[in-house]
Motif scaffolding. Structure first.
Motif, PDB file in Angstrom:
ATOM      1  N   ALA A 101      41.632  35.812  33.360  1.00 16.53           N
ATOM      2  CA  ALA A 101      42.405  36.427  33.419  1.00 16.53           C
ATOM      3  C   ALA A 101      42.407  37.914  34.079  1.00 16.53           C
ATOM      4  O   ALA A 101      42.830  38.355  35.201  1.00 16.53           O
ATOM      5  N   ALA A 102      40.871  38.347  34.307  1.00 18.50           N
ATOM      6  CA  ALA A 102      40.374  38.861  34.914  1.00 18.50           C
ATOM      7  C   ALA A 102      40.294  38.467  36.653  1.00 18.50           C
ATOM      8  O   ALA A 102      40.070  39.009  37.234  1.00 18.50           O
ATOM      9  N   LYS A 103      39.820  37.515  36.364  1.00 18.78           N
ATOM     10  CA  LYS A 103      39.649  37.199  37.878  1.00 18.78           C
ATOM     11  C   LYS A 103      40.754  36.860  38.243  1.00 18.78           C
ATOM     12  O   LYS A 103      40.877  36.618  39.736  1.00 18.78           O
ATOM     13  N   ASP A 104      42.217  36.740  37.910  1.00 20.87           N
ATOM     14  CA  ASP A 104      43.519  36.517  38.015  1.00 20.87           C
ATOM     15  C   ASP A 104      43.625  37.719  38.602  1.00 20.87           C
ATOM     16  O   ASP A 104      44.523  38.232  39.797  1.00 20.87           O
ATOM     17  N   LEU A 105      43.326  38.627  38.030  1.00 15.09           N
ATOM     18  CA  LEU A 105      43.865  40.224  38.061  1.00 15.09           C
ATOM     19  C   LEU A 105      43.068  40.364  39.133  1.00 15.09           C
ATOM     20  O   LEU A 105      43.725  41.674  40.453  1.00 15.09           O
ATOM     21  N   ILE A 106      41.514  40.426  39.771  1.00 14.52           N
ATOM     22  CA  ILE A 106      41.123  41.059  40.650  1.00 14.52           C
ATOM     23  C   ILE A 106      41.663  39.949  41.535  1.00 14.52           C
ATOM     24  O   ILE A 106      41.478  40.773  42.706  1.00 14.52           O
ATOM     25  N   GLY A 107      41.927  39.009  42.039  1.00 17.38           N
ATOM     26  CA  GLY A 107      42.380  37.524  42.843  1.00 17.38           C
ATOM     27  C   GLY A 107      44.145  38.465  43.575  1.00 17.38           C
ATOM     28  O   GLY A 107      44.022  38.441  44.629  1.00 17.38           O
ATOM     29  N   LYS A 108      44.571  39.305  42.376  1.00 17.94           N
ATOM     30  CA  LYS A 108      45.556  40.423  43.317  1.00 17.94           C
ATOM     31  C   LYS A 108      44.953  41.332  43.530  1.00 17.94           C
ATOM     32  O   LYS A 108      46.701  42.289  43.941  1.00 17.94           O
ATOM     33  N   GLY A 109      44.355  41.985  44.087  1.00 17.34           N
ATOM     34  CA  GLY A 109      43.798  43.168  44.475  1.00 17.34           C
ATOM     35  C   GLY A 109      43.192  44.315  43.386  1.00 17.34           C
ATOM     36  O   GLY A 109      43.430  45.493  43.668  1.00 17.34           O
ATOM     37  N   THR A 110      43.474  43.942  41.508  1.00 19.18           N
ATOM     38  CA  THR A 110      42.681  44.883  40.956  1.00 19.18           C
ATOM     39  C   THR A 110      41.628  45.280  40.943  1.00 19.18           C
ATOM     40  O   THR A 110      40.769  45.148  40.981  1.00 19.18           O
ATOM     41  N   LYS A 111      41.571  46.348  41.007  1.00 15.93           N
ATOM     42  CA  LYS A 111      39.759  47.596  41.083  1.00 15.93           C
ATOM     43  C   LYS A 111      39.783  47.459  39.811  1.00 15.93           C
ATOM     44  O   LYS A 111      38.090  47.771  39.893  1.00 15.93           O
ATOM     45  N   ILE A 112      40.182  48.032  38.471  1.00 20.79           N
ATOM     46  CA  ILE A 112      40.122  48.434  37.360  1.00 20.79           C
ATOM     47  C   ILE A 112      40.011  47.163  36.374  1.00 20.79           C
ATOM     48  O   ILE A 112      41.723  46.932  36.595  1.00 20.79           O
ATOM     49  N   ILE A 113      39.703  47.224  35.402  1.00 28.46           N
ATOM     50  CA  ILE A 113      39.277  45.854  34.652  1.00 28.46           C
ATOM     51  C   ILE A 113      39.174  46.705  33.134  1.00 28.46           C
ATOM     52  O   ILE A 113      38.138  47.329  33.070  1.00 28.46           O
ATOM     53  N   ALA A 114      40.409  46.717  32.131  1.00 21.67           N
ATOM     54  CA  ALA A 114      39.622  47.410  30.824  1.00 21.67           C
ATOM     55  C   ALA A 114      39.669  46.518  29.745  1.00 21.67           C
ATOM     56  O   ALA A 114      40.948  45.604  30.382  1.00 21.67           O
ATOM     57  N   GLY A 115      39.716  47.042  29.108  1.00 23.28           N
ATOM     58  CA  GLY A 115      40.520  45.967  27.529  1.00 23.28           C
ATOM     59  C   GLY A 115      39.069  45.216  26.305  1.00 23.28           C
ATOM     60  O   GLY A 115      38.165  46.426  26.134  1.00 23.28           O
ATOM     61  N   SER A 116      38.800  44.523  26.552  1.00 18.35           N
ATOM     62  CA  SER A 116      37.630  43.878  25.487  1.00 18.35           C
ATOM     63  C   SER A 116      37.738  44.161  24.340  1.00 18.35           C
ATOM     64  O   SER A 116      36.130  45.058  23.208  1.00 18.35           O
ATOM     65  N   THR A 117      38.816  43.246  23.526  1.00 18.33           N
ATOM     66  CA  THR A 117      38.342  44.008  22.267  1.00 18.33           C
ATOM     67  C   THR A 117      37.346  43.605  21.320  1.00 18.33           C
ATOM     68  O   THR A 117      36.279  43.965  20.431  1.00 18.33           O
ATOM     69  N   SER A 118      37.096  42.093  21.896  1.00 19.57           N
ATOM     70  CA  SER A 118      35.883  41.386  21.001  1.00 19.57           C
ATOM     71  C   SER A 118      34.269  41.158  22.099  1.00 19.57           C
ATOM     72  O   SER A 118      34.696  41.852  23.682  1.00 19.57           O
ATOM     73  N   SER A 119      33.202  41.971  20.990  1.00 21.47           N
ATOM     74  CA  SER A 119      32.121  41.470  22.094  1.00 21.47           C
ATOM     75  C   SER A 119      31.523  40.794  22.873  1.00 21.47           C
ATOM     76  O   SER A 119      31.205  40.409  23.473  1.00 21.47           O
ATOM     77  N   GLY A 120      31.740  39.406  21.965  1.00 20.91           N
ATOM     78  CA  GLY A 120      32.119  37.761  23.018  1.00 20.91           C
ATOM     79  C   GLY A 120      32.793  38.379  24.583  1.00 20.91           C
ATOM     80  O   GLY A 120      31.635  38.107  25.631  1.00 20.91           O
ATOM     81  N   VAL A 121      33.941  38.804  24.164  1.00 18.97           N
ATOM     82  CA  VAL A 121      34.047  38.691  25.573  1.00 18.97           C
ATOM     83  C   VAL A 121      33.650  39.833  26.508  1.00 18.97           C
ATOM     84  O   VAL A 121      34.202  39.164  27.680  1.00 18.97           O
ATOM     85  N   ALA A 122      33.704  41.149  26.369  1.00 18.39           N
ATOM     86  CA  ALA A 122      33.064  42.015  27.201  1.00 18.39           C
ATOM     87  C   ALA A 122      31.571  41.658  27.754  1.00 18.39           C
ATOM     88  O   ALA A 122      31.093  41.855  28.989  1.00 18.39           O
ATOM     89  N   LEU A 123      31.140  40.733  27.138  1.00 18.36           N
ATOM     90  CA  LEU A 123      30.102  40.050  27.684  1.00 18.36           C
ATOM     91  C   LEU A 123      30.073  39.145  28.491  1.00 18.36           C
ATOM     92  O   LEU A 123      28.968  38.947  29.600  1.00 18.36           O
ATOM     93  N   GLN A 124      31.019  38.517  28.897  1.00 19.93           N
ATOM     94  CA  GLN A 124      31.839  37.166  29.916  1.00 19.93           C
ATOM     95  C   GLN A 124      32.156  38.519  30.671  1.00 19.93           C
ATOM     96  O   GLN A 124      32.072  37.709  31.866  1.00 19.93           O
ATOM     97  N   VAL A 125      32.540  39.211  30.492  1.00 24.26           N
ATOM     98  CA  VAL A 125      33.810  39.574  31.773  1.00 24.26           C
ATOM     99  C   VAL A 125      32.627  40.507  32.324  1.00 24.26           C
ATOM    100  O   VAL A 125      33.203  40.707  34.261  1.00 24.26           O
TER     101      VAL A 125
END
Length: 400
Positions: A101-125
């Protein structure tokens, strides 16, 4: 992966008299116009748990974010004349889905990503943000490893170290004190035991543990081990459906009456799990309704459904405040966004928050709490508040 795309101005009657923030100087990135004379929107991607095991946390996060965006933009949903365009993506707590999802959003020009409810997710994003040079504001994910992950990564919630420092505050000077960690076998228990040894053991306490299989349903033998150890502090780290039986046993076997028992106060829906033991436990708390009475807390209460704040509403609220700050000062320039956030001090739901420039730790108040009542009618009250400096983790080396 479910993606919801919205271009929102969060506006209600309560904020109908608010005005837009003043536009920045001519020629700044905020004033760059697109075709038709309208200023280009600011694209923000929120990748969090709409479904999965942490969906209840994600729900609080997004409610807090909407309330925070309304507060930070004075009801306009804009920075200057640029609309904050929010795209929501469900990672279901799965790091692979979050990265996609993050890569898709970045590919569409998104410069700010937020979220990550899970620690495992945050460490990958976080590495994805660094690789693509976009701003990443992690949410409820509590792992200490997010702090200092890279210069593009920030956090809008607390981290585990702050939880354990709050637990330490219940015994004052830890030197020579005896502390027992009661936890399940497995990664969750390992992490909590390691944190207590680092934080409370590092302050001079003697730390040992009593561990139980995750499948355990009979807790009397473990209660006996704990009582025999005669700790000054029992730190309990427990997750899952056996929590109710575990607390009942500790209460019946006299553990709760024999020592100070500390555990984390989870979301409001979990409080009935404590049963009759609830009023006998000392809680470390990230947040609960009534823990603060700031202007931001009042604004959040006025916006969230039901008017009652919960554990992760402040994380979403702070994330929105950070997004607005980044865009106000940096426009579309991520390097300028980073500089604008580093060292920034602001008033959030919890009170004074400060982003430490060296490693992007979010210094913030933490709470000692007690529950009163029983069944589903528990009420939490703050016994003591720790300032951001009092609960600050040690400075981490920035990794990239």
């Amino acid at each position: 992966m479910t993606i919801r795309h919205t271009r929102r101005v969060f506006l209600t009657a309560a904020t109908s008299v608010a005005v837009a923030l003043a536009a920045t100087a001519c020629g700044s990135p905020q004033d760059t116009a697109s075709g038709g004379g309208d200023a280009a929107p600011v694209k923000v991607g929120l990748v969090y748990s709409q479904s999965g095991p942490l969906a209840s946390y994600g729900k609080q996060y997004i409610e807090g974010f909407k309330a925070g965006l309304d507060f930070a933009t004075k009801g306009t949903g804009k920075v200057g004349d640029r609309t904050i365009e929010v795209t929501e993506a469900d990672d279901a707590g799965d790091p692979a889905k979050a990265v996609s999802a993050a890569k898709d959003l970045i590919g569409k020009g998104t410069k700010i990503i937020a979220g990550s409810t899970s620690s495992g997710v945050a460490l990958q994003v976080a590495p994805i943000a660094a690789q693509n040079k976009v701003l990443f504001i992690s949410g409820p994910a509590a792992t200490d490893a997010v702090t200092g992950a890279n210069k593009y990564t920030f956090r809008s919630g607390r981290q585990s170290w702050q939880d354990v420092v709050t637990a330490r505050s219940f015994i004052g000077d830890a030197g020579g004190k005896k502390v027992v960690v009661f936890a399940q076998d497995g990664a969750f228990g390992d992490a909590n035991e390691a944190a207590v040894k680092a934080v409370i053991g590092g302050a001079g306490a003697n730390v040992s543990s009593v561990r139980a299989p995750a499948s355990a349903t009979e807790f009397t033998p473990f209660a006996s081990q704990i009582k025999a150890a005669k700790p000054d502090l029992l730190f309990v780290a427990w997750a899952g459906t056996t929590a109710g039986a575990m607390w009942q046993t500790l209460d019946q076997q006299g553990v709760l009456a024999s020592t100070t028992v500390v555990t984390g106060l989870d979301i409001r829906a979990s409080w009935p799990t404590f049963g009759a033991a609830g009023s006998k436990i000392s809680f470390l708390s990230h947040y609960f309704d009534g823990a603060s009475d700031t202007e931001a807390a009042k604004a959040a209460k006025a916006k969230v459904p039901g008017g009652t704040l919960d554990l992760f509403h402040p994380d979403g609220f702070a994330a929105a405040q950070m997004v607005v700050r980044a865009v106000q000062e940096g426009g579309d320039d991520v390097e300028k966004m980073i500089k604008a956030l580093e060292g920034w001090e602001f008033e959030g739901v919890k009170g004074t928050m400060k982003i430490r420039a060296e490693d992007h730790a979010l210094l913030q108040p933490m709470y000692q709490a007690k529950l009163s009542g029983s069944g589903t009618a528990f009420t939490a009250t703050a016994q003591k508040s720790l300032t951001g400096d009092e609960s600050a983790p040690p400075v981490a080396q920035m990794k990239g």
